[in-house]
Design a protein around this motif. Structure first.
Motif, PDB file in Angstrom:
ATOM      1  N   ALA A   1      11.904  13.287   5.702  1.00  0.00           N
ATOM      2  CA  ALA A   1      12.281  12.315   4.670  1.00  0.00           C
ATOM      3  C   ALA A   1      11.716  12.781   3.332  1.00  0.00           C
ATOM      4  N   CYS A   2      11.899  11.971   2.302  1.00  0.00           N
ATOM      5  CA  CYS A   2      11.380  12.298   0.966  1.00  0.00           C
ATOM      6  C   CYS A   2      10.639  11.071   0.419  1.00  0.00           C
ATOM      7  N   GLY A   3       9.676  11.324  -0.437  1.00  0.00           N
ATOM      8  CA  GLY A   3       9.013  10.262  -1.196  1.00  0.00           C
ATOM      9  C   GLY A   3       8.429   9.185  -0.296  1.00  0.00           C
ATOM     10  N   THR A   4       8.690   7.944  -0.676  1.00  0.00           N
ATOM     11  CA  THR A   4       8.141   6.805   0.058  1.00  0.00           C
ATOM     12  C   THR A   4       8.602   6.797   1.515  1.00  0.00           C
ATOM     13  N   ALA A   5       9.850   7.170   1.742  1.00  0.00           N
ATOM     14  CA  ALA A   5      10.347   7.213   3.131  1.00  0.00           C
ATOM     15  C   ALA A   5       9.523   8.219   3.941  1.00  0.00           C
ATOM     16  N   GLY A   6       9.080   9.290   3.283  1.00  0.00           N
ATOM     17  CA  GLY A   6       8.235  10.295   3.952  1.00  0.00           C
ATOM     18  C   GLY A   6       6.881   9.702   4.311  1.00  0.00           C
TER      19      GLY A   6
ATOM     20  N   ALA B   1      15.513  11.036  10.681  1.00  0.00           N
ATOM     21  CA  ALA B   1      15.647  11.036   9.206  1.00  0.00           C
ATOM     22  C   ALA B   1      15.405   9.607   8.748  1.00  0.00           C
ATOM     23  N   ILE B   2      14.497   9.446   7.782  1.00  0.00           N
ATOM     24  CA  ILE B   2      14.272   8.100   7.233  1.00  0.00           C
ATOM     25  C   ILE B   2      14.760   8.111   5.788  1.00  0.00           C
ATOM     26  N   SER B   3      15.581   7.141   5.445  1.00  0.00           N
ATOM     27  CA  SER B   3      16.099   7.101   4.068  1.00  0.00           C
ATOM     28  C   SER B   3      16.583   5.697   3.747  1.00  0.00           C
ATOM     29  N   GLN B   4      16.159   5.181   2.612  1.00  0.00           N
ATOM     30  CA  GLN B   4      16.676   3.894   2.148  1.00  0.00           C
ATOM     31  C   GLN B   4      18.143   4.035   1.820  1.00  0.00           C
ATOM     32  N   SER B   5      18.451   4.987   0.942  1.00  0.00           N
ATOM     33  CA  SER B   5      19.821   5.119   0.431  1.00  0.00           C
ATOM     34  C   SER B   5      20.780   5.704   1.463  1.00  0.00           C
ATOM     35  N   GLY B   6      20.242   6.533   2.337  1.00  0.00           N
ATOM     36  CA  GLY B   6      21.116   7.251   3.271  1.00  0.00           C
ATOM     37  C   GLY B   6      21.924   8.338   2.582  1.00  0.00           C
ATOM     38  N   GLU B   7      21.557   8.668   1.345  1.00  0.00           N
ATOM     39  CA  GLU B   7      22.330   9.678   0.603  1.00  0.00           C
ATOM     40  C   GLU B   7      21.452  10.798   0.076  1.00  0.00           C
TER      41      GLU B   7
ATOM     42  N   GLY C   1      15.239  -1.889  -7.390  1.00  0.00           N
ATOM     43  CA  GLY C   1      14.157  -1.241  -8.142  1.00  0.00           C
ATOM     44  C   GLY C   1      14.028   0.208  -7.682  1.00  0.00           C
ATOM     45  N   VAL C   2      13.834   1.114  -8.632  1.00  0.00           N
ATOM     46  CA  VAL C   2      13.727   2.533  -8.255  1.00  0.00           C
ATOM     47  C   VAL C   2      12.514   2.751  -7.346  1.00  0.00           C
ATOM     48  N   ALA C   3      11.435   2.028  -7.597  1.00  0.00           N
ATOM     49  CA  ALA C   3      10.255   2.153  -6.731  1.00  0.00           C
ATOM     50  C   ALA C   3      10.521   1.399  -5.435  1.00  0.00           C
ATOM     51  N   SER C   4      10.408   2.116  -4.348  1.00  0.00           N
ATOM     52  CA  SER C   4      10.734   1.526  -3.053  1.00  0.00           C
ATOM     53  C   SER C   4       9.574   0.675  -2.540  1.00  0.00           C
ATOM     54  N   THR C   5       9.845  -0.553  -2.145  1.00  0.00           N
ATOM     55  CA  THR C   5       8.793  -1.439  -1.626  1.00  0.00           C
ATOM     56  C   THR C   5       9.239  -2.060  -0.305  1.00  0.00           C
TER      57      THR C   5
ATOM     58  N   SER D   1      10.208  -2.224   5.793  1.00  0.00           N
ATOM     59  CA  SER D   1      11.176  -2.339   6.897  1.00  0.00           C
ATOM     60  C   SER D   1      11.220  -1.033   7.705  1.00  0.00           C
ATOM     61  N   GLN D   2      11.017   0.104   7.038  1.00  0.00           N
ATOM     62  CA  GLN D   2      10.953   1.383   7.776  1.00  0.00           C
ATOM     63  C   GLN D   2       9.748   1.371   8.714  1.00  0.00           C
ATOM     64  N   LEU D   3       8.617   0.837   8.206  1.00  0.00           N
ATOM     65  CA  LEU D   3       7.428   0.758   9.067  1.00  0.00           C
ATOM     66  C   LEU D   3       7.712  -0.099  10.300  1.00  0.00           C
TER      67      LEU D   3
ATOM     68  N   ALA E   1      -0.605   5.744  -4.569  1.00  0.00           N
ATOM     69  CA  ALA E   1      -0.654   6.636  -5.737  1.00  0.00           C
ATOM     70  C   ALA E   1       0.755   6.911  -6.263  1.00  0.00           C
ATOM     71  N   LEU E   2       1.700   7.099  -5.333  1.00  0.00           N
ATOM     72  CA  LEU E   2       3.089   7.350  -5.775  1.00  0.00           C
ATOM     73  C   LEU E   2       3.634   6.139  -6.536  1.00  0.00           C
ATOM     74  N   LYS E   3       3.359   4.936  -6.013  1.00  0.00           N
ATOM     75  CA  LYS E   3       3.867   3.737  -6.696  1.00  0.00           C
ATOM     76  C   LYS E   3       3.334   3.682  -8.118  1.00  0.00           C
TER      77      LYS E   3
ATOM     78  N   LYS F   1       2.072   6.133 -10.080  1.00  0.00           N
ATOM     79  CA  LYS F   1       2.500   7.187 -11.022  1.00  0.00           C
ATOM     80  C   LYS F   1       3.954   7.021 -11.408  1.00  0.00           C
ATOM     81  N   GLU F   2       4.812   6.627 -10.458  1.00  0.00           N
ATOM     82  CA  GLU F   2       6.235   6.631 -10.802  1.00  0.00           C
ATOM     83  C   GLU F   2       6.628   5.510 -11.748  1.00  0.00           C
ATOM     84  N   ILE F   3       5.895   4.393 -11.736  1.00  0.00           N
ATOM     85  CA  ILE F   3       6.335   3.306 -12.630  1.00  0.00           C
ATOM     86  C   ILE F   3       5.452   3.119 -13.850  1.00  0.00           C
TER      87      ILE F   3
ATOM     88  N   SER G   1      18.769   7.029  -6.204  1.00  0.00           N
ATOM     89  CA  SER G   1      19.409   7.760  -5.126  1.00  0.00           C
ATOM     90  C   SER G   1      19.485   9.227  -5.542  1.00  0.00           C
ATOM     91  N   VAL G   2      18.775  10.097  -4.817  1.00  0.00           N
ATOM     92  CA  VAL G   2      18.643  11.492  -5.260  1.00  0.00           C
ATOM     93  C   VAL G   2      19.673  12.342  -4.508  1.00  0.00           C
ATOM     94  N   THR G   3      20.891  12.363  -5.025  1.00  0.00           N
ATOM     95  CA  THR G   3      21.984  13.006  -4.295  1.00  0.00           C
ATOM     96  C   THR G   3      22.190  14.461  -4.695  1.00  0.00           C
TER      97      THR G   3
END
Ligand code: M6R
Length: 578
Positions: A281-286, A327-333, A379-383, A388-390, A453-455, A457-459, A574-576
């Motif tokens: 996965a990437c980012g928060t999903a990772g 594969a874990i992904s919010q957007s699925g894209e 929101g771009v920052a995933s919360t 729900s992934q957890l 830390a990611l939350k 820095k990103e916002i 969504s990082v396509t």
């Protein structure tokens, strides 16, 4: 990345498209533009900035006509500017295109289009000229010829001033067609048109469609007609509104008790016990995946490897039939996660997607899919997607191990933390001008330190690093000073004494410590400058609680710094593209 929208029907296209690109803006927001067709004439407005900023200058709604295309951009080639904003118009002035993706061979194609005058620095503009070059009265045929020459990824929407149709094509970037009555819609995702229709066709790679107000014709890459299923989507428009909250992120943080309640009843499909599990996965999903590693290994004793999707796809991974790839992904894209999934399939592994967006590409391509129940996350920052992934990962651990993991007390405990928002705001007020932060945690809470830390820095654009606490002495402790606070995640668990030692070491070096501790712990405040409490729970369930104050802390710090919390600079939801 980038949002594209199209409309053909009887209504005012500009007003409708304006709403569409506002809904798609989370995909990119550095520039925006629109083209409509009226009385055989193409009219265009575009500019640099967010949709509402550009609209207040150019008044998109004044564009005439009942068909058009629009775009909200996340820059890849060429900086954000009016001339690089889409749509792009062919040199003849007759063809307009919007594009999401990256054309990798655009320089080579540009060479072959020397007779055309290029106005932008983008890779996308070549599409307008290339389609123009191939056009001899049939727009769909011209698009088919043009895409046959492309390397890279694209979702495109094209119009010609002499033809009352929109032509779309995709490869590697999502595209949904909304089917209406006497009108049809196009969007990078359904949020572009879900207020108007819930009937959707998801275009597949290399397909091309010709869309008129009363018809949708779909072709494969060779121009043969294909028939595609029309799906009816289940999407609550209300859930994608702010509902009185200042930002989507704050609303989404507050939805988490309900998200956990909804997710507890998710059914986990029957799965064979794998030899090894890969979570990619990437980012928060990772970071959800990394928490899953601790959990799955504890309960199932199956080895779990967690890899960034961008690394997995280029690493020639040793993954075999008998392994389970998750594969874990919010957007699925997410482009890298999708490429990693395809690679795992090629290597014969069983694949499972833990995905939030229904019918997204990863959801459709994974061997098995488990949908998270976070609802639309704007929101771009995933919360809430993270929580729900957890929950799905806890349920997966339960299923694979046959051991019950009860989460029923968690929603109320999360609510209890949310009720302490005032205290978190006070702490944010003390620290919002700081330039650097450290986050530390151990074991189950190490991934939460990374996520906290990611939350931040990103916002808020504050530099923040997450570390495994035990690593502090191996370098990061050199950063500690009275100007670099450390957030220490220290609930009462098996590594508690180790966390206390780490906190003491930081304090001894004049570092300020903001701790996250279990309610009733009177020792932790002695080693902390500020303490946030969470209710007591079982060791492995703490991540579901410890992440909540970190989300709120990041939110309030960013808001106090007057940052655009829902649309942080340089990012997109969504990082396509890779
Ligand atoms: O849609 P995905 O879950 O695949 O997205 C992955 C990351 O891009 C995403 O989690 C990103 O890191 C967020 N901005 C984090 O808040």
């Amino acid at each position: 990345m980038c949002g594209i929208a199209g409309y053909i029907g009887k209504k005012n296209a500009a007003e409708l498209l304006l709403k569409s690109i506002k809904n798609l803006e989370y995909r990119g927001y550095d520039s925006v533009g629109m083209v409509t067709l009226s009385e055989g004439k193409i009219s265009m407005k575009k500019g640099r900035g967010k949709v509402s900023e550009v609209d207040s200058k150019v008044d998109f709604s004044s564009l005439p006509g009942t068909m058009g295309i629009a775009h909200t951009r996340w820059a890849t080639h060429g900086k954000p500017s009016e001339r690089n904003a889409h749509p792009h118009i062919s040199a003849s002035g007759k063809i307009a295109i919007v594009h999401n993706g990256i054309i990798e061979n655009y320089l080579e194609l540009k060479e072959s289009l020397q007779e055309y005058e290029f106005k932008s620095e983008t890779d996308s503009e070549i599409l307008a000229h290339l389609i123009d070059k191939h056009y001899s009265g049939n727009l769909k045929d011209a698009v088919l010829k043009a895409i046959a020459q492309l390397n890279g990824t694209y979702a495109i929407c094209v119009m010609h001033q002499d033809s009352r149709e929109l032509v779309v094509a995709r490869n590697g970037s999502p595209l949904a067609l909304g089917i209406g009555e006497g009108e049809n819609f196009i969007g990078s995702d359904v949020s572009a048109f879900v207020e108007h229709t819930k009937k959707v066709i998801y275009l597949e790679d290399f397909q091309v469609a010709s869309i008129k107000e009363n018809s949708v014709e779909i072709y494969d890459g060779k121009g043969n007609p294909v028939s595609m299923e029309t799906k009816t989507i289940d999407w609550d428009v209300e859930k994608a509104q702010k509902q009185g909250y200042k930002h989507f992120m704050l609303k989404e943080i507050h939805e988490q008790p309900q998200v956990v309640r909804d997710s507890i009843s998710i059914e986990i499909p029957e799965l064979e016990k794998p030899r090894k599990i890969f979570i990619v996965a990437c980012g928060t999903a990772g970071y959800a995946g990394l928490t899953g590693k601790y959990l799955l290994e504890k309960y199932t004793r199956i080895p779990v490897e967690v890899v960034y999707a961008s690394e997995f796809r280029y690493s020639d991974p040793i993954i075999c039939p008998g392994d389970l790839f998750i594969a874990i992904s919010q957007s699925g894209e997410t482009a890298d996660t999708l490429a990693a999934l395809r690679l795992a399939k090629e290597k014969g592994a069983k694949t499972l997607g833990i995905i939030n967006v229904q019918e997204s590409t990863i959801a459709r391509e994974a061997g098995t899919v488990i949908y998270t129940r976070a609802g639309p996350e704007i929101g771009v920052a995933s919360t809430k997607a993270f929580i729900s992934q957890l929950v799905v990962l806890y349920k997966l651990a339960e299923k694979l191990s046959g051991t019950e993991i009860s989460l029923t007390s968690i929603p109320d405990k999360i609510q209890g933390i949310l009720n302490q928002e005032g205290k978190i705001q006070e702490i944010a007020k003390k620290y919002f001008r700081v330039y650097n932060f450290l986050y530390i945690g151990r074991n189950f809470n190490f991934p939460i330190a990374l996520e906290g830390a990611l939350k931040l820095k990103e916002i808020s654009y504050i530099h923040a690093e997450g570390y495994a606490s035990g690593e502090m002495k191996h370098g990061p402790i050199a950063l500690v000073s009275d100007e670099v606070p450390t957030v220490a995640i220290a609930p009462r668990d098996s590594v508690y004494p180790k966390m206390v030692s780490n906190m003491q070491e930081i304090k001894a070096r004049n570092g300020k410590v903001i701790s996250v501790a279990t309610e009733g712990d009177s020792e932790i405040p002695e080693h902390s400058t500020d303490t946030l409490y969470i209710p007591e729970t079982r060791e492995e369930l703490y991540p579901l609680l410890t992440v909540i104050p970190l989300q709120l802390l990041a939110y309030y710090i960013a808001d106090m710094r007057e940052c655009d919390v829902d649309k942080p600079r340089n990012l997109a939801k969504s990082v396509t593209v890779e």
